[in-house]
Design a protein around this motif. Structure first.
Motif, PDB file in Angstrom:
ATOM      1  N   ALA A  81      -3.995   1.921  -7.232  1.00 31.84           N
ATOM      2  CA  ALA A  81      -3.858   0.488  -6.945  1.00 31.84           C
ATOM      3  C   ALA A  81      -4.421  -0.363  -8.080  1.00 31.84           C
ATOM      4  CB  ALA A  81      -4.554   0.158  -5.628  1.00 31.84           C
ATOM      5  N   TYR A  85      -2.303  -3.265 -10.089  1.00 28.30           N
ATOM      6  CA  TYR A  85      -2.738  -4.654 -10.265  1.00 28.30           C
ATOM      7  C   TYR A  85      -2.558  -5.084 -11.726  1.00 28.30           C
ATOM      8  CZ  TYR A  85      -6.022  -8.449 -11.178  1.00 28.30           C
ATOM      9  OH  TYR A  85      -6.590  -9.622 -11.612  1.00 28.30           O
ATOM     10  N   GLU A  88       1.020  -5.686 -12.682  1.00 32.15           N
ATOM     11  CA  GLU A  88       1.488  -6.958 -12.152  1.00 32.15           C
ATOM     12  C   GLU A  88       1.029  -8.121 -13.029  1.00 32.15           C
ATOM     13  OE1 GLU A  88      -0.047  -6.974  -8.212  1.00 32.15           O
ATOM     14  OE2 GLU A  88       1.207  -5.301  -7.563  1.00 32.15           O
ATOM     15  N   ALA A 140      -6.417  -3.638  -2.464  1.00 28.39           N
ATOM     16  CA  ALA A 140      -5.717  -2.409  -2.082  1.00 28.39           C
ATOM     17  C   ALA A 140      -5.229  -2.487  -0.644  1.00 28.39           C
ATOM     18  CB  ALA A 140      -6.640  -1.205  -2.276  1.00 28.39           C
ATOM     19  N   TYR A 143      -2.233  -4.736  -0.362  1.00 26.73           N
ATOM     20  CA  TYR A 143      -0.993  -4.080  -0.754  1.00 26.73           C
ATOM     21  C   TYR A 143      -0.340  -3.392   0.454  1.00 26.73           C
ATOM     22  CZ  TYR A 143      -1.759  -4.513  -5.837  1.00 26.73           C
ATOM     23  OH  TYR A 143      -1.909  -4.978  -7.121  1.00 26.73           O
ATOM     24  N   VAL A 169       0.138   1.381  -0.015  1.00 23.09           N
ATOM     25  CA  VAL A 169       0.077   1.274  -1.472  1.00 23.09           C
ATOM     26  C   VAL A 169       1.262   2.010  -2.099  1.00 23.09           C
ATOM     27  CG1 VAL A 169      -1.243   1.914  -3.538  1.00 23.09           C
ATOM     28  CG2 VAL A 169      -2.434   0.970  -1.538  1.00 23.09           C
ATOM     29  N   ARG A 172       4.533   0.108  -1.824  1.00 24.05           N
ATOM     30  CA  ARG A 172       4.633  -0.941  -2.844  1.00 24.05           C
ATOM     31  C   ARG A 172       4.977  -0.325  -4.201  1.00 24.05           C
ATOM     32  NH1 ARG A 172       2.312  -6.230  -2.861  1.00 24.05           N
ATOM     33  NH2 ARG A 172       2.060  -7.112  -4.949  1.00 24.05           N
ATOM     34  N   LEU A 315       1.096 -13.442  -6.151  1.00 26.72           N
ATOM     35  CA  LEU A 315       0.399 -12.507  -5.279  1.00 26.72           C
ATOM     36  C   LEU A 315       0.436 -12.982  -3.840  1.00 26.72           C
ATOM     37  CD1 LEU A 315      -1.098  -9.870  -5.348  1.00 26.72           C
ATOM     38  CD2 LEU A 315      -3.217 -11.102  -5.793  1.00 26.72           C
ATOM     39  N   SER A 318       3.723 -12.299  -2.316  1.00 24.33           N
ATOM     40  CA  SER A 318       3.967 -10.878  -2.056  1.00 24.33           C
ATOM     41  C   SER A 318       3.443 -10.426  -0.716  1.00 24.33           C
ATOM     42  CB  SER A 318       3.338 -10.014  -3.161  1.00 24.33           C
ATOM     43  OG  SER A 318       1.935  -9.990  -3.038  1.00 24.33           O
ATOM     44  N   VAL A 319       2.509 -11.173  -0.102  1.00 20.77           N
ATOM     45  CA  VAL A 319       1.969 -10.759   1.183  1.00 20.77           C
ATOM     46  C   VAL A 319       2.533 -11.585   2.338  1.00 20.77           C
ATOM     47  CG1 VAL A 319      -0.167  -9.973   0.155  1.00 20.77           C
ATOM     48  CG2 VAL A 319      -0.058 -12.294   1.034  1.00 20.77           C
TER      49      VAL A 319
END
Length: 326
Positions: A81, A85, A88, A140, A143, A169, A172, A315, A318-319
């Motif tokens: 993870a 990161y 990204e 983490a 993710y 994880v 992803r 970010l 993404s969630v």
């Protein structure tokens, strides 16, 4: 389809010797998988005290897990993870590939960390991005879509993970395998040839990250990865004080691979499972509120790390579920 999670139990019925029936597919293949896993667990003395594992087929999210919520020390598994990161941040233009960590350009750090599991450069990357280790653990878990209120101190301030988090994880990682994480996949495929998952499955490429260390006198060995079968699948295995753990991990991977390759009826598009948790969460909190809270937590972490606005927005996005707004 509704996601299926099967907790593998050591019932007497599945300890009997069985003739392989994977070729028949369907329920027969599931019965054979249970028998094979039970035989492995019986042979090696495995139970909830020393083993946890999980499998997810990426084409339909068929999932099988055992002891999936239990936290296990995972040693170098944290590097997966962490590198994701950084990839990204590079993709967002926030970090240059030639930025130096531990005396090495980031482009070399990725290879050393993922393929060779070098500690010095990995720790330099960790310290630079996450002075508070708990922030990394939140990332983490994020993710994996974990509700941040479910993260207690046992998780936040240790190197422990559980199967549910690592499957998230890995999902992803798989979703970005042809884009953001393409280089990472290449390094993971080259890592530890003939060991861990690759000791049990040799006919497919496997992107794997292992962890191996001693804590409190107990040896912990863990491996997480993606098996690029015709229908790729995710797999995570954690062990505690298991003799020959690397080979046991390979045997478990073999059993899941045989099941994965068995014929099965076509299934609808994958349906995301419910939010996984490491501890109970108040059930009446709406899922949209949980996403909003997670997005806010991610935004706070981004601000604390002085990231550029674009990275924080990416970010946060993404969630959030499709169709939601911040």
């Amino acid at each position: 389809m509704t996601r299926r999670i099967l907790t593998i139990l050591l019932a007497a019925a599945v300890l009997a010797v069985a003739v392989p029936v994977y070729a028949d597919g369907g329920a027969d293949a599931e019965a054979q998988l249970k028998a094979d896993l039970a035989a492995i667990m019986s042979e090696h003395g495995l139970d909830e005290g020393n083993i946890a594992f999980g499998y997810r087929r990426t084409t339909d999210w068929t999932q099988f897990t055992f002891n999936e919520d239990a936290l296990f020390e995972s040693a170098s598994v944290y590097k997966l993870a962490l590198n994701m990161y950084y990839y990204e941040q590079e993709a967002a233009g926030n970090i240059a590939p030639d930025a130096v960590y531990g005396g090495m350009p980031l482009s070399d750090c990725h290879r050393l960390s993922l393929q060779y599991s070098v500690n010095d450069v990995s720790l330099a990357m960790l310290d630079a991005a996450f002075p508070d280790f708990a922030d990394y653990k939140r990332l983490a878990a994020g993710y994996a879509g974990i509700d941040v209120r479910a993260l207690d101190e046992e998780y936040l301030y240790s190197s422990e993970f559980n199967v549910n988090i690592q499957l998230g994880v890995l999902q992803r990682l798989y979703d970005g395998a042809d884009s953001t994480y393409a280089e990472a996949i290449g390094y993971l495929k080259a890592a530890q040839p003939g060991e861990y998952f690759k000791s049990g499955v040799t006919e497919y490429e496997i992107a794997q990250k292992y962890g191996y260390d001693t804590y409190g006198g107990s040896l912990y060995v863990a491996t997480v990865g993606i098996v690029f079968a015709e229908e790729p699948f995710l797999i995570a295995v954690f062990t505690r004080s298991v003799p020959g753990a690397g080979n046991v991990i390979g045997e478990i991977c073999r059993a899941f691979c045989d099941y994965n390759d068995a014929p099965h009826d076509p299934l609808p598009e994958p349906e995301a499972p419910p939010v996984a948790c490491t501890s109970p969460v108040t059930p009446e909190v709406p899922l949209t509120a949980r996403r909003e809270e997670l997005a806010a937590a991610v935004a706070g972490a981004a601000a604390a790390l002085s990231l550029l606005p674009a990275a924080g927005e990416a970010l946060i996005a993404s969630v959030q579920a499709p169709g939601t707004t911040s």
